[in-house]
Design an enzyme around this catalytic site. Structure first.
Site, PDB file in Angstrom:
ATOM      1  N   CYS A  38      81.654 -30.961  29.228  1.00 61.07           N
ATOM      2  CA  CYS A  38      82.458 -29.922  28.580  1.00 61.07           C
ATOM      3  C   CYS A  38      83.768 -30.614  28.185  1.00 61.07           C
ATOM      4  O   CYS A  38      83.815 -31.849  28.162  1.00 61.07           O
ATOM      5  CB  CYS A  38      82.641 -28.704  29.479  1.00 61.07           C
ATOM      6  SG  CYS A  38      83.561 -29.022  31.000  1.00 61.07           S
ATOM      7  N   HIS A  72      76.542 -43.642  46.838  1.00 57.42           N
ATOM      8  CA  HIS A  72      76.992 -42.999  48.081  1.00 57.42           C
ATOM      9  C   HIS A  72      76.691 -41.502  48.131  1.00 57.42           C
ATOM     10  O   HIS A  72      76.515 -40.952  49.210  1.00 57.42           O
ATOM     11  CB  HIS A  72      78.505 -43.198  48.266  1.00 57.42           C
ATOM     12  CG  HIS A  72      78.873 -44.584  48.710  1.00 57.42           C
ATOM     13  ND1 HIS A  72      80.108 -44.917  49.216  1.00 57.42           N
ATOM     14  CD2 HIS A  72      78.145 -45.739  48.717  1.00 57.42           C
ATOM     15  CE1 HIS A  72      80.130 -46.208  49.526  1.00 57.42           C
ATOM     16  NE2 HIS A  72      78.952 -46.735  49.212  1.00 57.42           N
TER      17      HIS A  72
HETATM   18  C1  RB5 Z   1      86.421 -25.058  26.230  1.00 53.79           C
HETATM   19  O1  RB5 Z   1      87.553 -24.822  25.462  1.00 53.79           O
HETATM   20  C2  RB5 Z   1      86.821 -25.682  27.565  1.00 53.79           C
HETATM   21  O2  RB5 Z   1      87.467 -24.747  28.357  1.00 53.79           O
HETATM   22  C3  RB5 Z   1      85.601 -26.241  28.260  1.00 53.79           C
HETATM   23  O3  RB5 Z   1      84.994 -27.187  27.448  1.00 53.79           O
HETATM   24  C4  RB5 Z   1      85.828 -26.917  29.593  1.00 53.79           C
HETATM   25  O4  RB5 Z   1      86.802 -27.893  29.491  1.00 53.79           O
HETATM   26  C5  RB5 Z   1      85.966 -26.070  30.769  1.00 53.79           C
HETATM   27  O5  RB5 Z   1      86.118 -26.538  31.905  1.00 53.79           O
END
Ligand code: RB5
Length: 147
Positions: free
Chosen positions: A64, A97
Site C-alpha cells: 500500500c 528468523h
Molecule cells: C491510501 O491513501 C493509503 O492510506 C494507503 O495506501 C496506505 O498507506 C495505508 O496504510
C-alpha cells in the site's frame, strides 16, 4: 515453481507493476488493484492473505502507500506472518528468523531497486528454524488464545 501472490491498493499499484515486470520468471498471481484509482486496501490485501494462509500460495507480497495498512490487514488472517520491510536485510531476516509468509512494502516510501532487492531476498532466504521455531510456535499459540 513457487506460486507467489501479489496485491496492492492504489498507493502500491505502481511499485506492484514494476515488481511484476522485473520478475517475469516468477509464477506470480496478481490480486489487483489494476489501476491508480482509489480503492480500499483491506479488499485486496485480505484476499491475498487468505490464499497464503490456505496454502494456495507459497508466499505473498503486499503493498500500500506506506505498507502499514497492508501489514495490519494481512496480520489479521490466522497463520499469516506479514513483515513490513524496508531493505534487503530486513526482508531476508523476516524469512530467516520470523518465517514471514507475506512481504509488505510501501509504494510511496520505497524505490524500485530496493524493492527488487527485498523481493529477491525474501524469496531466496529459507527459515532458519532452530531457536526461532519455538518463538513462532508462541505466536501460533497467541493466535489460538486471542483471535
Ligand atoms: C491510501 O491513501 C493509503 O492510506 C494507503 O495506501 C496506505 O498507506 C495505508 O496504510
Amino acid at each position: 515453481m513457487k506460486k507467489i501472490g501479489i496485491a496492492s491498493d492504489h498507493g502500491g499499484y505502481s511499485l506492484k507493476e514494476m515488481i511484476r515486470k522485473n520478475f517475469p520468471e516468477l509464477d506470480l498471481q496478481d490480486y489487483g488493484t489494476f489501476s491508480e484509482e482509489s480503492v480500499d486496501y483491506p479488499d485486496y490485501i485480505s484476499k491475498l492473505a487468505v490464499d497464503v494462509a490456505a496454502g494456495k500460495l507459497e508466499l505473498g507480497i503486499a503493498l500500500c502507500g506506506t505498507g502499514i495498512g497492508a501489514s495490519i490487514v494481512a496480520n489479521k488472517v490466522k497463520g499469516i506472518r506479514a513483515a513490513l520491510c524496508h531493505n534487503g536485510y530486513t526482508a531476508g531476516m523476516s524469512r530467516a528468523h520470523n518465517n514471514a509468509n507475506v512481504l509488505v512494502m510501501g509504494g510511496r516510501v520505497t524505490g524500485p531497486e530496493i524493492a527488487f532487492q527485498m523481493v529477491r531476498k525474501f524469496l531466496e532466504t529459507p527459515f532458519e528454524a532452530g531457536r526461532h521455531e519455538k518463538r513462532i510456535d508462541k505466536i501460533s499459540t497467541m493466535e489460538k488464545n486471542h483471535a
